[in-house]
Design an enzyme around this catalytic site. Structure first.
Site, PDB file in Angstrom:
ATOM      1  N   PHE A  24       0.842  -1.200   0.000  1.00  0.00           N
ATOM      2  CA  PHE A  24       0.000   0.000   0.000  1.00  0.00           C
ATOM      3  C   PHE A  24       0.875   1.247   0.000  1.00  0.00           C
ATOM      4  O   PHE A  24       0.638   2.201   0.705  1.00  0.00           O
ATOM      5  CB  PHE A  24      -0.939  -0.002   1.218  1.00  0.00           C
ATOM      6  CG  PHE A  24      -2.133   0.906   1.067  1.00  0.00           C
ATOM      7  CD1 PHE A  24      -3.126   0.620   0.146  1.00  0.00           C
ATOM      8  CD2 PHE A  24      -2.261   2.050   1.846  1.00  0.00           C
ATOM      9  CE1 PHE A  24      -4.231   1.456   0.001  1.00  0.00           C
ATOM     10  CE2 PHE A  24      -3.360   2.890   1.715  1.00  0.00           C
ATOM     11  CZ  PHE A  24      -4.347   2.592   0.789  1.00  0.00           C
ATOM     12  N   GLY A  25       1.918   1.187  -0.836  1.00  0.00           N
ATOM     13  CA  GLY A  25       2.783   2.346  -1.018  1.00  0.00           C
ATOM     14  C   GLY A  25       2.288   3.197  -2.164  1.00  0.00           C
ATOM     15  O   GLY A  25       1.086   3.262  -2.443  1.00  0.00           O
ATOM     16  N   GLN A  27       2.450   2.912  -5.534  1.00  0.00           N
ATOM     17  CA  GLN A  27       1.652   2.203  -6.536  1.00  0.00           C
ATOM     18  C   GLN A  27       0.502   1.427  -5.900  1.00  0.00           C
ATOM     19  O   GLN A  27      -0.614   1.400  -6.416  1.00  0.00           O
ATOM     20  CB  GLN A  27       2.546   1.249  -7.340  1.00  0.00           C
ATOM     21  CG  GLN A  27       3.507   1.938  -8.283  1.00  0.00           C
ATOM     22  CD  GLN A  27       2.814   2.595  -9.471  1.00  0.00           C
ATOM     23  OE1 GLN A  27       1.672   2.293  -9.799  1.00  0.00           O
ATOM     24  NE2 GLN A  27       3.516   3.514 -10.115  1.00  0.00           N
ATOM     25  N   ASP A  82      11.326  -4.185  -5.178  1.00  0.00           N
ATOM     26  CA  ASP A  82      11.990  -5.262  -5.932  1.00  0.00           C
ATOM     27  C   ASP A  82      12.808  -6.165  -5.029  1.00  0.00           C
ATOM     28  O   ASP A  82      12.769  -7.396  -5.145  1.00  0.00           O
ATOM     29  CB  ASP A  82      12.915  -4.671  -7.000  1.00  0.00           C
ATOM     30  CG  ASP A  82      12.163  -3.988  -8.126  1.00  0.00           C
ATOM     31  OD1 ASP A  82      11.000  -4.350  -8.374  1.00  0.00           O
ATOM     32  OD2 ASP A  82      12.750  -3.104  -8.761  1.00  0.00           O
ATOM     33  N   HIS A 107       6.293  -4.250 -12.307  1.00  0.00           N
ATOM     34  CA  HIS A 107       7.635  -4.095 -12.897  1.00  0.00           C
ATOM     35  C   HIS A 107       8.182  -5.507 -13.087  1.00  0.00           C
ATOM     36  O   HIS A 107       7.921  -6.401 -12.284  1.00  0.00           O
ATOM     37  CB  HIS A 107       8.512  -3.271 -11.951  1.00  0.00           C
ATOM     38  CG  HIS A 107       9.938  -3.103 -12.377  1.00  0.00           C
ATOM     39  ND1 HIS A 107      10.314  -2.894 -13.695  1.00  0.00           N
ATOM     40  CD2 HIS A 107      11.094  -3.108 -11.654  1.00  0.00           C
ATOM     41  CE1 HIS A 107      11.634  -2.758 -13.753  1.00  0.00           C
ATOM     42  NE2 HIS A 107      12.131  -2.898 -12.535  1.00  0.00           N
ATOM     43  N   GLU A 194      16.258   4.914 -15.724  1.00  0.00           N
ATOM     44  CA  GLU A 194      16.493   5.408 -14.369  1.00  0.00           C
ATOM     45  C   GLU A 194      17.961   5.754 -14.151  1.00  0.00           C
ATOM     46  O   GLU A 194      18.303   6.806 -13.607  1.00  0.00           O
ATOM     47  CB  GLU A 194      16.064   4.347 -13.350  1.00  0.00           C
ATOM     48  CG  GLU A 194      14.565   4.119 -13.301  1.00  0.00           C
ATOM     49  CD  GLU A 194      14.189   2.864 -12.531  1.00  0.00           C
ATOM     50  OE1 GLU A 194      12.984   2.644 -12.301  1.00  0.00           O
ATOM     51  OE2 GLU A 194      15.095   2.077 -12.157  1.00  0.00           O
ATOM     52  N   SER A 251      14.002  31.043 -25.221  1.00  0.00           N
ATOM     53  CA  SER A 251      14.497  32.125 -26.069  1.00  0.00           C
ATOM     54  C   SER A 251      15.383  31.576 -27.180  1.00  0.00           C
ATOM     55  O   SER A 251      15.921  30.470 -27.089  1.00  0.00           O
ATOM     56  CB  SER A 251      15.303  33.121 -25.231  1.00  0.00           C
ATOM     57  OG  SER A 251      16.523  32.525 -24.810  1.00  0.00           O
TER      58      SER A 251
END
Length: 338
Positions: A24-25, A27, A82, A107, A194, A251
């Site tokens: 429940f972090g 994600q 992970d 992931h 990353e 610019s």
């Protein structure tokens, strides 16, 4: 490349299933809440005594321990760090998975590097939003979503792709677009991005620019604004319309200076080192290095974290950000998963 949208996905594949979201972090909270509000039967799995248990219940979710959730669920989404997944899978998930169940990931790391090897009679899929979880939640509430990747690793029941699309639809991904890939490509490109650009490359570029200006005698506050603060403005332009949008918006002086000087920083040697980093990811060297670092108590990680905290750009930035009251309101809101 085919992109899937709402009309290509049916929630029916998921509505008939019991869905367990482990974690429940960032994600986990987004997946669980979005799926619940899409009509799915969702339970959150957490370790006993987790400080997130009360937060999940306060958000209206049913919470079970990880083994209880794994045994209860037909579809079990593992949204744990992970480096923790293998130990939790072996002890608290694998004994409760039944033939025909589906194991899902956000992931591909643990499947691609064979840290987790599910039985052949279990579906294995991935749904990977291309954003932090707080944006997955925020955009869902706003009526939109973030793009997602899906992948199928095992498909004994013949419905895994439909389940992956249903999950993506349930969290809002098909509102933005979903691309099908595989665990290998998602893992290797994600890690490379990353390390070489998003987290590693950009941080080192910012620090090097800051140090160059400060060492040349310029005020640290000006160096911070030029090399750190304004980075967001440029990245937002990239996000909205790519390199051309950025060049159109700055610019002519900035455009010319950037295009004529940037390649002096990102040289052939830089590209050679990027290729080396990619090779370490492809071979599994990085995965082994990181998992060993974690098992040894993360001495290098803690050393590098300390060095970052003590860098002058962090001290100067901390003071300057006190001027920006809107940042604290935004961070406080997202911290509770609103």
């Amino acid at each position: 490349m085919k992109v899937y949208y709402d009309g290509d996905a049916s929630l029916e594949y998921l509505l008939s299933k019991k869905v367990a979201v482990l974690g429940f972090g960032s994600q986990g909270h987004a997946h669980a809440l979005n799926l619940k509000e899409s009509g799915c039967n969702v339970v959150v799995g957490l370790r006993a005594g987790s400080d997130r248990w009360a937060k999940a219940e306060a958000a209206g979710l049913t919470v079970k321990t990880v083994p209880e959730a794994a045994e209860w669920g037909d579809v079990v989404m593992i949204l744990l760090p992970d480096q923790n997944q293998k130990a939790v899978y072996d002890k608290d998930i694998a004994p409760y998975i039944k033939p025909g169940n589906t194991i899902a990931f956000g992931h591909g790391f643990n499947i691609h590097y064979k840290q987790i090897v599910p039985p052949q009679d279990v579906n294995v899929m991935m749904i990977a939003p291309k954003s932090p979880g707080h944006l997955v939640r925020r955009t869902f509430l706003e009526g939109s979503g973030v793009p997602c990747l899906i992948a199928v690793h095992q498909d004994p029941t013949g419905e895994t792709k439909q389940l992956a699309l249903a999950w993506a639809k349930g969290i809002g991904g098909t509102r933005a677009g979903v691309i099908e890939t595989n665990f290998k490509d998602e893992t290797e490109t994600d890690l490379f991005g990353e390390q070489a650009v998003l987290c590693g490359g950009s941080a080192e570029l910012i620090k090097a620019g800051f140090e160059t200006l400060v060492n040349a005698g310029y005020p640290a506050e000006l160096a911070y604004f030029e090399c750190m603060h304004e980075m967001k403005l440029i990245v937002d332009l990239y996000y909205e319309g790519g390199l051309s949008r950025m060049n159109y918006s700055v610019s002519d002086t900035a455009e010319y200076g950037g295009m004529t000087r940037g390649s002096r920083l990102i040289t052939a040697e830089t590209r050679k080192e990027m290729k080396k980093i990619l090779g370490e990811i492809q071979s599994g060297q990085f995965a082994n290095e990181w998992l060993t670092e974690y098992k040894n108590g993360q001495p290098l990680m803690e050393k590098l974290r300390k060095e970052n905290r003590e860098h002058e750009i962090e001290k100067v930035g901390g003071k300057l950000r006190q001027m920006m009251s809107w940042l604290f309101k935004k961070n406080a809101k997202e911290e509770v998963g609103v």
